[in-house]
Design an enzyme around this catalytic site. Structure first.
Site, short mmCIF file in Angstrom:
data_model
loop_
_atom_site.label_atom_id
_atom_site.label_comp_id
_atom_site.label_asym_id
_atom_site.label_seq_id
_atom_site.Cartn_x
_atom_site.Cartn_y
_atom_site.Cartn_z
N GLU A 181 15.70 -41.84 14.19
CA GLU A 181 17.13 -42.30 14.06
C GLU A 181 17.94 -41.04 14.20
O GLU A 181 19.09 -40.93 13.61
CB GLU A 181 17.25 -42.99 12.57
CG GLU A 181 16.39 -44.23 12.39
CD GLU A 181 16.49 -45.12 13.22
OE1 GLU A 181 17.38 -45.08 14.15
OE2 GLU A 181 15.65 -46.00 13.41
N GLY A 182 17.64 -40.02 15.16
CA GLY A 182 18.50 -39.06 15.47
C GLY A 182 17.96 -37.73 14.45
O GLY A 182 17.87 -37.92 13.35
#
Lengths: 596, 596
Positions: free
Chosen positions: A443-444
Site C-alpha cells: 500500500e505504498g
C-alpha cells in the site's frame, strides 16, 4: 503457542475517557443513537471472535500456507480458514461498517477499526481476506454505477463474496503509471481485460462463492502514464441478471508468491485472459477512484501493525514473567527460585515497554483518526467534513509508516525477550516479526508515505493542514501549561512542537533550491512528526490518568508509567532525527552512481 | 537469484593501506614471513570458493532446509552441501587458521577472518558447519590433554571431522549455571553423560565422518551454579586407539528446530543417553574453558552479520540501478527510459549507503581486532600480549552486538529497496534479514554483550581499558587536528570521544547507588561506543583516502563519500542514545510487574 487477550480496557479508555467518542458521534446524524454500552458490547463480542476463532489458526496457518492446484487454478488456504470465515459471515461481522442501504450495520469507523485491530492481533493473514473485501466494497460504494452497487455491494456486505485490489504488475508497483494491462471495449458495454498482475492478496481462495476483483487497466486510446488508467470490476464468476453466478470469468491465479510472512494469505499472480469487466468511475480516472480504496487500506495497514505489536507485547510479557534466568544486578528478587524472572532486568523491561508504548500510542492515534474519518464521512456540516478530511489525509501516512516501522521494532524486541526461543517457529514470536515486515512495504512503501506527508500534505499547501493540527496541540499545551503535575509531559511536547515548526520551514526553504531535499529529509521527518502525535496523545492520556489515579484502579498508574517511559526513552529519538534531516541532501548525492 | 562479488579491494585497502597489517605481522615470530601478495592470493582464492561454490547453494538451501530421519537419527542437509564441504576439505581451507603442529597452515587470524566474512556473505548457514568446528578446535587446542589433542586436532584441522558446542538446555541459555546434564565418572577415567541439549548448531549431519561435541555437564558432587560445570569432549563415534572410528556413541539428534532463518544449518535437539566422554580442562572449570570458544564465536557472529550486510548491499545496489520506477523529484535523470532507475531517489541512496557504511565500518573494526588478536596470540612480548588481549576483550562485545544490530538494520533496508519483491523468497533479500536476526541472539544476546561491555569490561576496571583505547583516538585526533581537510571527520570524532568519557563517568557514579543503572544504560551505551569506534576507523580511512584521492582511483573518492555519509547520517544517532542513557533506570522500573 501464543495467546491473545483483547485489550478492551485500553480501547475503552481511549474511546470513552480520552476522546469521548460517543459525545462526538451523537452529533452525526448517522450515529445519533450510538452509546457506550453498544460500542463496548460489540468490541467484547468482536474480541471473542478474534481470540477464540482466528487466533488459534495463526501459527498453524503460517506453517501450512496456501496451496495452488495448477490444473484448476484453485487455491486452498490453510486448514480451518474456510470454517472461520463461515463463522465470520454467520456472525454478521462483514456488515459492521457497511451502508445500511446494502444490508450493512452502518456502525462508525472507529468501531470497525477497533474490531480490526483485534482481528489483526489474532491473525493478520486471515484478516486480509475480509480486509481486502472491505476495500473493494468502499471503492465500489464510492465510484460504482447503480447497477454495480446493486450487484456487488449486498454480497460484499454479507460477506458471501470477497474482493481484491489488482494494481501491481511485475514491472510496476509504486509507479502505476507504467502499467500495461489492457481493456478492450465490447459492443455490449463491457470490456475484455488482458494482462498479468502480481502480489494480489486474497486473489484466489475457496472461502467465498465469488471474488470481486477491482482491476486497473488501460483503454486502447488511453494517454500514457498515470492519466491513462481506468478501473474495472472483474468478478471471478460472471453474475447473471438475477444475481445468480454465471460462467467462470477469464481471471485466474497463475502462481502463488513464496513470502517472508503472511503465509496463510494467498498472494497471487493473477492472469487476466480476456476477462470480462465493467468500468468503475470515469475512463482514465481509475487511479483516483482506486485511491479511495488505497487511503482506507493505508489506515488498515497501520492497524495491522498495531495488532501485531499488541499481540507480541502480551506474549513477551507472559514469557518475561515466567522465564527465570540470572539474578537481578541489584540482588535476588525471587530468592525462592533458582533465578529471577527475566522481567526484573532493566533492558527486558525496556523492550517490553517499547512495545507497550508503541501499542498504546498507536491505538490512541488510530482511534483519533477513525473519529475524524467518521466526521469526514457523516457530518452534516460541509466545512467540518472538509476539515476532518484534510486532517485524516495528513495523518494517514503517519499511521501507515510510523506505526508499521514501530511495529517492526516492537515485534523484534518482543522476539528478543524470548532469547533463542524467539527464533523458533513454535513460540510464534518470529512470525509476528515476519508478518510485520510486509506492512512497511505494501500500500505504498514507507518512503512513499513520507514523500506523501512532507511533499504533498505539508509543503504542498504551505503547511496549512499541519498548522491546524499544531494549533490543537498548542491549545492543549496552553490549557495544561499551568498544571504542575502535567509539566513532565507538556514541556517536551511544547518543545517538540516548536522544533517541528522550525524544521518544516527549513526543509521547505531548502526544497525551493532543490526538490530532492524533500526526498532526503522525508523519512526522518515523518518519524519526527509521528513522535509529535504520540507525545500529544500520551500527554492527553496522562492528563486523564492523573485525574483518576486516586480512583484505586491501577490501570491509571500503569498508563502514567507508560507515558513517562515514552517521554524518557522513545521521544528522544527525535534529537537524532532532526539532526539527520538537517544534514540534508548532499551526503546522499555526492557519490557517483557508478561507484556504488 | 542473488549475486556476490568478494569485496577484495576494500579488504586490501583496510589491511594494507589503513592498518598496514603486514608490517605488524612481521614483528610476530609466527608470521615473520607474511607478505602482501600471499594474503591477497589467499583472499582471492577464498573469495572464489565463497562466490562460486557455496553462494549458489544459499537460496536453495534455505528453501529446502534439513531433514531428520527419526529412526536413524541422521540429518541430511540441503542438496549440494555435502559436496561443497568435500571441496572445502579438499582445498585445505579448514587448516587455514590452525596450528602447524596439527597440520594447520598457521595463518594469521585476520586472514582467516576475512575468508570467513566472504563465506558468510555466500552462505551463512553452510558456513556454520565449519565455523563451529573451528570453535571446537580452539577449545581443545587451549584446554585439551595431549591425548585429546592428538586424537582430535589433526582431524578437525583437516576438516575430516567437524565439531559443535553443546551448552544450552531447554530451561537455561544465558544462565548456564542452571544446567542439569550429568556426567558420571567411570572406572576407566571416562564419563557417562546424560542430558538434553537444544539449539545445537551443526549438531548432526552427513558431511563429515565424525562429529566432536564439546558438552557442558555436571559431575555428581559438583557445587550448584556456574562453579559446578565441567567440559567434556563427546565424539559421535568413539575413536579407537589407532585413530579409527569405533562404536556409535550415545549422543544423537532428537529433533530439528524450525527456525526463522539459517534453515540450511541443522539446529539440533541433542539427546545424551550415557554418552561416553572425556573431560577437557579441570573439573568444575568448564565454563571458563568454554569461554575460550565463546569469545572467538562472538567475533565470528559479528563477522556473520558483516558478511550478510555486504551481500545484501551488493544486491540492493544492482537492483536500484536496474529497476526503473518514478522520476527524480529534481527532473528526469534517464529521459530515454519510461522512468528513472530508483537509485536517483535520495531515500533509496540513504538505505544503500547505510548498508555500505555499516559494511565498511564493520570490516575496518573487525580487521583491527583481528590484528590485535594476532598480537595477543603471537607476540613474544608478554606486556603486548596482555594489552592486546584486553583490547580484544573490550571490543569483542561491540563487534558482536553493534555489527549484528547494524546488520539487522542494513539487511532490512536493502530488502526495502526491492519494494514488494524484497518480501518474496526468490530474490533472496528476505533471507538475509531472517538469517541476520539470529546473530543478535546467539552466543550471548546483544543485551548480554552490552552488560559485558559496560559492567565488566569498562566499569569493572574503572574504565582503564577504555581509556587506553581512547588514548589511541586522542592521539589520532591530536595528529590530524591541524589538517584542514580532516576537520569534518576529526571534530565530531573528538566531540564524541569527550561525550563518551563523560557519559561513562556518569553511569559509573549512578551504578554505585544502584547496580541496575548499568542494565538500564548498557544497550544504548554500547551503540554509542560502537559509533565511536566506527567514527575512529572512518576518520582513519578518510585520511588515507584524502592522501590518495588524486591518484585517479575512484575507490578513494567513494571511500570519502561513504565516510561523509557516515558522519552526516549515521553518527547522529548518538545524540538520542546519550539522552536515553541519561534518562536512566526509573522510567523502566516504576511500573509494578503485575501491571505489565
Amino acid at each position: 503457542m501464543p495467546q491473545y487477550n483483547p485489550p478492551l480496557r485500553d480501547m475503552q479508555f481511549v474511546m470513552h475517557e480520552v476522546l469521548n467518542v460517543v459525545d462526538e458521534l451523537k452529533l452525526l446524524p448517522a450515529h445519533a443513537d450510538m452509546d457506550v454500552d453498544t460500542i463496548n458490547a460489540i468490541l467484547e463480542e468482536g474480541g471473542k471472535f478474534a481470540s477464540e476463532v482466528i487466533q488459534p489458526l495463526n501459527l498453524s496457518g503460517d506453517a501450512e500456507g496456501c496451496k495452488l492446484d495448477k490444473t484448476t487454478h484453485e487455491v486452498t488456504p490453510p486448514k480451518g480458514f474456510k470454517e472461520a470465515y463461515a463463522k465470520y459471515v454467520e456472525g454478521g461481522w462483514p456488515a459492521l461498517g457497511c451502508d445500511p442501504e446494502y444490508g450493512g450495520q452502518g456502525l462508525p469507523v472507529i468501531v470497525n477499526q477497533a474490531f480490526y485491530e483485534m482481528l489483526n492481533s489474532g491473525n493478520q493473514a486471515w484478516t486480509m481476506y475480509p480486509g481486502l473485501s472491505h476495500g473493494a466494497y468502499e471503492a465500489l460504494h464510492a465510484h460504482g454505477t447503480p447497477e454495480q452497487k446493486a450487484t456487488y455491494l449486498p454480497k460484499l456486505t454479507s460477506g458471501e463474496w470477497t474482493g481484491t485490489m489488482c494494481l501491481t504488475e511485475p514491472h510496476c508497483g509504486t509507479d502505476l503509471g507504467m502499467l500495461r494491462s489492457k481493456a478492450e471495449p465490447q459492443a455490449d458495454g463491457t470490456y475484455k481485460i488482458t494482462g498479468a498482475k502480481i502480489f494480489i492478496s486474497a486473489g484466489e481462495h475457496d472461502m467465498a462463492a465469488n471474488i470481486i476483483h477491482l482491476v486497473l487497466a488501460r483503454l486502447p486510446d488511453a494517454p500514457a502514464g498515470s492519466k491513462g488508467i481506468s478501473l474495472f470490476v472483474v468478478p471471478k464468476f460472471n453474475v447473471n441478471a438475477d444475481g445468480s453466478l454465471g460462467e467462470r470469468n477469464g481471471i485466474y491465479c497463475g502462481g502463488l508468491e513464496h513470502k517472508m510472512g503472511i503465509h496463510a494469505n494467498s498472494t497471487c499472480q493473477m492472469v487476466l485472459d480476456g476477462a470480462v469487466g465493467t468500468m468503475v468511475g470515469q475512463p482514465n480516472k481509475g487511479l483516483a477512484a482506486m485511491f479511495v480504496m488505497m487511503n482506507a487500506a493505508r489506515l488498515g495497514v497501520g492497524n495491522q501493525s498495531l495488532g501485531l505489536t499488541e499481540a507480541a507485547y502480551q506474549n513477551a510479557v507472559a514469557y518475561a514473567k515466567d522465564r527465570i534466568q540470572m539474578r537481578s544486578l541489584s540482588g535476588p528478587k525471587a530468592p525462592d527460585k533458582a533465578a529471577d524472572p527475566i522481567i526484573v532486568h532493566p533492558d527486558v523491561r525496556k523492550m517490553l515497554l517499547t512495545a507497550r508504548a508503541y501499542a498504546e500510542g498507536g491505538r490512541a492515534l488510530n482511534t483519533y483518526v477513525g473519529l475524524q474519518l467518521d466526521k469526514a464521512l457523516s457530518s452534516d456540516d460541509e466545512d467540518e467534513r472538509k476539515e476532518c478530511e484534510a486532517e485524516v489525509a495528513l495523518l494517514t501516512p503517519i499511521i501507515k509508516a510510523f506505526i508499521t516501522d514501530n511495529g517492526w521494532i516492537a515485534t523484534s524486541h518482543c522476539m528478543q525477550v524470548f532469547g533463542g526461543h524467539g527464533y523458533i517457529h513454535e513460540w510464534g514470536m518470529e512470525q509476528f516479526v515476519r508478518d510485520a515486515r510486509i506492512n512497511m512495504i505494501y500500500e505504498g512503501t514507507n518512503t512513499i508515505q513520507s514523500l506523501d506527508l512532507l511533499g504533498r500534505k505539508i509543503l504542498g499547501n504551505n503547511g496549512a493542514t499541519l498548522k491546524k493540527f499544531g494549533k490543537k496541540i498548542a491549545t492543549f499545551v496552553e490549557d495544561e501549561g499551568t498544571d504542575e503535575a502535567m509539566q513532565e509531559f507538556i514541556n517536551p511536547l511544547a518543545e517538540l512542537g516548536d522544533k517541528v515548526t522550525k524544521l518544516t520551514t527549513e526543509i521547505g526553504m531548502k526544497a525551493f533550491g532543490n526538490p530532492d531535499e524533500v526526498g532526503a529529509a522525508a523519512v526522518d521527518y515523518l518519524r519526527v512528526v509521528g513522535h509529535l502525535t504520540f507525545a500529544y496523545f500520551f500527554a492527553r492520556m496522562a492528563k486523564v490518568a492523573l485525574q483518576k489515579k486516586d480512583s484505586g484502579d491501577p490501570f491509571y498508574t500503569a498508563k502514567l508509567s507508560t507515558a513517562r517511559f515514552y517521554f524518557a526513552k522513545l521521544l528522544p529519538e527525535t534529537a537524532s532525527l532532526i539532526r539527520t534531516c538537517r544534514a540534508g541532501l548532499s551526503p546522499l548525492m555526492e557519490m557517483d552512481e557508478a561507484l556504488f
